[in-house]
Design a protein around this motif. Structure first.
Motif, PDB file in Angstrom:
ATOM      1  N   GLY A 212      -9.171  -2.059   0.344  1.00  0.00           N
ATOM      2  CA  GLY A 212      -7.898  -2.294  -0.317  1.00  0.00           C
ATOM      3  C   GLY A 212      -6.947  -1.123  -0.392  1.00  0.00           C
ATOM      4  N   VAL A 213      -7.345   0.064   0.063  1.00  0.00           N
ATOM      5  CA  VAL A 213      -6.453   1.222   0.023  1.00  0.00           C
ATOM      6  C   VAL A 213      -5.502   1.168   1.217  1.00  0.00           C
ATOM      7  CG1 VAL A 213      -6.374   3.742   0.168  1.00  0.00           C
ATOM      8  CG2 VAL A 213      -8.139   2.630  -1.189  1.00  0.00           C
ATOM      9  N   PRO A 214      -4.214   1.446   1.041  1.00  0.00           N
ATOM     10  CA  PRO A 214      -3.305   1.469   2.189  1.00  0.00           C
ATOM     11  C   PRO A 214      -3.800   2.419   3.270  1.00  0.00           C
ATOM     12  CG  PRO A 214      -2.065   1.547   0.147  1.00  0.00           C
ATOM     13  CD  PRO A 214      -3.504   1.703  -0.235  1.00  0.00           C
ATOM     14  N   ALA A 215      -3.766   1.960   4.517  1.00  0.00           N
ATOM     15  CA  ALA A 215      -4.324   2.752   5.610  1.00  0.00           C
ATOM     16  C   ALA A 215      -3.296   3.679   6.238  1.00  0.00           C
ATOM     17  CB  ALA A 215      -4.908   1.825   6.683  1.00  0.00           C
ATOM     18  N   MET A 216      -2.033   3.303   6.208  1.00  0.00           N
ATOM     19  CA  MET A 216      -0.981   4.119   6.820  1.00  0.00           C
ATOM     20  C   MET A 216       0.363   3.618   6.308  1.00  0.00           C
ATOM     21  SD  MET A 216      -1.576   2.610  10.660  1.00  0.00           S
ATOM     22  CE  MET A 216      -3.326   2.979  10.532  1.00  0.00           C
ATOM     23  N   ALA A 217       1.411   4.242   6.761  1.00  0.00           N
ATOM     24  CA  ALA A 217       2.744   3.878   6.287  1.00  0.00           C
ATOM     25  C   ALA A 217       3.105   2.453   6.723  1.00  0.00           C
ATOM     26  CB  ALA A 217       3.773   4.861   6.822  1.00  0.00           C
ATOM     27  N   PRO A 218       3.824   1.709   5.891  1.00  0.00           N
ATOM     28  CA  PRO A 218       4.220   0.349   6.276  1.00  0.00           C
ATOM     29  C   PRO A 218       5.189   0.351   7.440  1.00  0.00           C
ATOM     30  CG  PRO A 218       5.287   0.994   4.216  1.00  0.00           C
ATOM     31  CD  PRO A 218       4.299   2.075   4.538  1.00  0.00           C
ATOM     32  N   LEU A 219       5.232  -0.781   8.132  1.00  0.00           N
ATOM     33  CA  LEU A 219       6.166  -0.986   9.233  1.00  0.00           C
ATOM     34  C   LEU A 219       7.238  -1.954   8.770  1.00  0.00           C
ATOM     35  CD1 LEU A 219       3.509  -1.565  12.055  1.00  0.00           C
ATOM     36  CD2 LEU A 219       4.578   0.593  11.386  1.00  0.00           C
ATOM     37  N   HIS A 220       8.482  -1.644   9.032  1.00  0.00           N
ATOM     38  CA  HIS A 220       9.604  -2.462   8.567  1.00  0.00           C
ATOM     39  C   HIS A 220      10.274  -3.137   9.759  1.00  0.00           C
ATOM     40  CE1 HIS A 220       9.296  -0.764   4.537  1.00  0.00           C
ATOM     41  NE2 HIS A 220       9.176   0.422   5.096  1.00  0.00           N
ATOM     42  N   THR A 221      10.318  -4.477   9.731  1.00  0.00           N
ATOM     43  CA  THR A 221      10.954  -5.205  10.823  1.00  0.00           C
ATOM     44  C   THR A 221      12.463  -5.304  10.629  1.00  0.00           C
ATOM     45  OG1 THR A 221      10.779  -7.363   9.739  1.00  0.00           O
ATOM     46  CG2 THR A 221       8.870  -6.619  11.005  1.00  0.00           C
TER      47      THR A 221
END
Length: 832
Positions: A212-221
């Motif tokens: 459940g921990v964020p793995a990397m920065a989010p991607l924004h479409t």
């Protein structure tokens, strides 16, 4: 300074610190591996934590103590004490608990597990709110239905004194999203890591570790909702959704590589891989206008390949493996019609069938030529792609749309998991259609997407103690044995959560039982112990009165219709309980027969045509009156002394969500809040409107409360809680707002309650589906405290306040009820 004088001197491995002069150098000789080193570090750091949780620990302690304890296999309350948890800023404690493979059965983890339950929801709350929330969560987990014991209910720095609880909160939450999740998948990176990938309604793609921990920065479409995710080899991901585009991402680089499809004015209805016999694999893209195209999965250029013709409507697609070198058939659903296209056949479609409801999901099964599907009527079934032969599930799930499917393996058997509009998940044997285990409950909104994770082969047990008289479901923290081939189920819900499940079955264990959500609750008066509140609680299974002084319940023989609202009243000196029921009836009960005797039914009131949502009793000119607001849109006034109806109003255009009684300079006034977005004031004798309706501009008004102001005339304001998540104060005389809007920031306002602190400070409590109770000072508009429960408090649940005598006459008492149950606690706001 010598090693003997060092403040970081550690105890000998496996032994308590006796104050001897052993040093790190001495202990280092005894280290068998790095596990021993981390254990020694954790023991030394734990001794540096102040006993008072209001004192900030050194940043190293808050960041790393739990990590050292986990790696040293001493992750327990002794090595990660209570005082450090409100300041904890490392990775998630719930993650460390799940990753610990060797947890001793005698090791105490009560505070750690309590923190893990609320940790996903704690957000940016300050340390005092964190400590208060932790205190309440610990009491709820360790002392269910336990009589009041104030000596054991105090924690330094906490602003609550827990009094009583019947709370069964889930702890399988992996993550909480600020936005609504729309899609979910799993991928394996080139370095062998399993990651969860989610898409939301704001066009954002997030990667999560399996815990459940964020793995990397989010991607924004920067487009519409991301409704489809398709992982490909080489750390690639395809995304598509409501803006009609397909995008190619490199996950581990966080880079947008291409946008091979862009069709404004349409949306992508399906995205899947397909390989016909003796043909290369392609990516199929279906749009809302029925257009179907194919892309090369390496170059992402259009591919000229035979494709079936579709109707000009959105289509769902699933490749169905035919086994061996036979390639795939393609299952196509458009509305209620399902067809199977086989490229090996010259006539194309092999068969078709119609459903009662629109098909919501298709999924390929491990068995060659078989697939599963579900629809809006609640149907779930398995079909043969060549013959169309059907195997429906049995027993049939509850009526209502089934919105998501995924294939998985349970105890070596091919299975399918389904997510329904009733918020539950179910698992089915893919060969026979039989149910595997019971329903998996916990989501508070429909699960909209499902995927799986590889299971683990070793498990641990962390069960919480319970009183001998208490029958509790399996502990939320209990880990069950999982066979090597067992997969875990992961769901993305419309409640903004990612949750992890162990599907039930032989050798696996059933899904955790969950209590029925509370439909109504209220503080109903004093119990057998002086000042200890009597609590009325109702859920789908029945209604009971709980004496918080003794911990004993008394069943209320209220009949088969569940209770939807409570009210308390005193009529000619007799203490009454008023219950409203799902069948629209209202019952009056006497509570004067003794602390442990069943209440006596006195009378019934009939008049509403739909269930009552809220009630309030109040004295007026020597009589006791009752005001009720129903889903039928009517406000009704009753005389409880004569047990008769007085008046009825139908001015609200839609259902009534809440009612309250307030004192004004011109006498009492009734306030009603409606789905039409207005609050209306009524004369308590004639029930005629007083002034113009208050158009609150909060969409639906879910809650209303009277807020006294410290003025000579003793007038009260009206507080309205809206669907937009705000609270507004109104002057009932002028109909104008007073002060600024108060924003709870985590969803619609479901309930309001006014109380005064021990020093007379006017306070307003508000809660909603976010599960957080917010406290405000109504004079200044300042936010005082957040109390995080970790489980939603819904619109049908009660939040009430009293100031009873007895053990805590100087402190108000709040009751909060929701999906997980009921908790009652005193509020201590000194120093806020």
């Amino acid at each position: 300074m010598s090693d003997a004088d060092s403040p970081y001197r550690a105890p000998r491995p496996g032994r308590p610190d006796t104050g001897d002069s052993r040093t790190w150098a001495d202990d280092a000789k005894a280290w068998a591996d790095t596990r021993d080193a981390h254990r020694l570090i954790a023991e030394a750091l734990a001794r540096l934590v102040a006993a008072d949780p209001t004192i900030p620990p050194h940043p190293y302690l808050s960041r790393h103590l739990a990590h050292h304890a986990a790696r040293g296999e001493v992750l327990d309350d002794a090595h990660v004490p209570l005082a450090v948890l409100p300041w904890e800023s490392s990775a998630n404690v719930r993650t460390l608990l799940r990753q610990s493979d060797a947890v001793s059965a005698v090791r105490r983890q009560e505070w750690l597990e309590a923190w893990a339950r609320i940790e996903p929801f704690i957000g940016g709350a300050g340390p005092d709110s964190r400590l208060t929330s932790l205190h309440l969560a610990h009491h709820a987990a360790t002392r269910p239905r336990t009589p009041l014991d104030t000596s054991a209910a105090r924690v330094s720095g906490s602003h609550v004194t827990p009094l009583w609880s019947d709370w069964t909160a889930q702890d399988n939450v992996l993550a909480v999203s600020e936005t609504r999740l729309e899609s979910l998948t799993r991928t394996t990176t080139t370095d062998g890591r399993s990651l969860l990938v989610s898409g939301d309604d704001h066009g954002t793609i997030r990667m999560w570790e399996p815990h459940g921990v964020p793995a990397m920065a989010p991607l924004h479409t920067y487009g519409g909702a991301v409704q489809h995710l398709l992982p490909l080899p080489g750390d690639l991901l395809l995304s598509a959704g409501t803006d009609g585009s397909v995008r190619v991402w490199h996950l581990t680089r966080g880079q947008l590589l291409a946008e091979p499809v862009h069709r404004p004015g349409t949306w992508v209805s399906a995205l899947t891989l397909f390989a016909a016999k003796d043909a290369p694999e392609v990516v199929l893209v279906a749009h809302s206008d029925g257009r179907l195209g194919a892309l090369d999965p390496v170059t992402f250029r259009p591919v000229d390949t035979p494709l079936p013709s579709l109707d000009p409507a959105p289509a769902l697609l699933s490749g169905v493996g035919l086994g061996g070198a036979e390639g795939m058939a393609l299952a196509v659903a458009q509305g209620r019609r399902v067809r199977v296209w086989d490229p090996r056949r010259p006539d194309g479609y092999t068969h078709e069938h119609q459903h009662e409801g629109a098909v919501r999901a298709l999924v390929d099964l491990a068995a060659p030529g078989r697939y599963a599907l579900c629809d809006d009527s609640g149907y779930i079934g398995f079909r043969d792609a060549s013959t169309g032969r059907e195997t429906p599930v049995a027993p049939a799930p509850p009526a209502g749309p089934v919105v998501a499917l995924t294939a998985l393996t349970v105890a070596g058997r091919a299975a399918v998991a389904s997510g329904g509009s009733d918020h539950t998940l179910r698992v089915w044997d893919a060969r026979t259609g039989a149910a595997i285990g019971g329903p998996l409950e916990g989501h508070t909104a429909p699960p909209v997407a499902l995927t799986t994770l590889p299971g683990t082969s070793q498990a641990t047990s962390r069960e919480l103690p319970a009183p001998a008289e208490q029958e509790l479901p399996v502990s939320a923290g209990q880990e069950l044995l999982v066979s090597a081939g067992q997969e875990l189920l992961v769901s993305a819900g419309a409640d903004h959560t990612l949750r992890r499940w162990k599907p039930g079955g032989p050798g696996v264990g059933a899904g955790r039982a969950v209590r029925r959500p509370v439909t109504a609750a209220a503080l109903s008066g004093p119990g057998s112990t002086a000042g200890a509140p009597l609590i009325a609680v109702a859920d789908e299974s029945g209604t009971a009165l709980w004496d918080t002084g003794t911990g004993r319940p008394v069943a209320l023989p209220a009949g088969h219709a569940p209770v939807t609202a409570f009210a308390s009243a005193r009529v000619r000196g007799e203490h009454l309980l008023v219950t409203a029921h799902r069948d629209a009836g209202i019952q009056l009960w006497s509570l004067e027969r003794g602390a442990h005797a069943a209440p006596a039914r006195l009378a019934g009131l009939l008049g509403h045509s739909l269930p009552v949502r809220s009630m309030a009793a109040f004295p007026y000119e020597g009589r006791t009156l009752l005001v009720t607001g129903g889903e039928d849109g009517t406000v009704r006034l009753w005389d409880l002394d004569r047990v008769c109806a007085l008046a009825c109003r139908e001015d609200h255009l839609l259902s009534i969500r809440d009612v309250a009684v307030l004192d004004t300079a011109r006498g009492p006034r009734i306030a009603s809040a409606g789905t039409d977005g207005t609050v209306r004031l009524w004369d308590p004798v004639t029930l005629r409107p007083v002034g113009a309706p208050l158009h609150c501009e909060q969409r639906v008004v879910n809650a209303v409360a009277a807020v006294p102001v410290d003025e000579p005339d003793g007038a009260e304001l009206v507080a309205s809680g809206g669907e937009d998540g705000t609270i507004r104060l109104w002057d009932p005389g002028t109909g104008r707002p007073v002060g600024r809007r108060l924003d709870i920031g985590d969803g619609p306002v479901a309930a309001l309650a006014f109380f005064r602190s021990a020093t007379g400070r006017p306070c307003l409590a508000a809660t909603g589906p976010g599960g957080t109770i917010h406290l405000w000072d109504t004079d200044t508009g300042s936010h005082l405290l957040r109390i995080v429960t970790g489980s939603p408090l819904g619109a049908l649940d009660a939040l009430d306040a009293r100031q009873p005598g007895g053990p805590h006459p100087e402190h108000p008492v709040l009751l909060a009820a929701g999906v997980a149950g009921v908790c009652v606690f005193g509020i201590r706001l000194e120093g806020r």
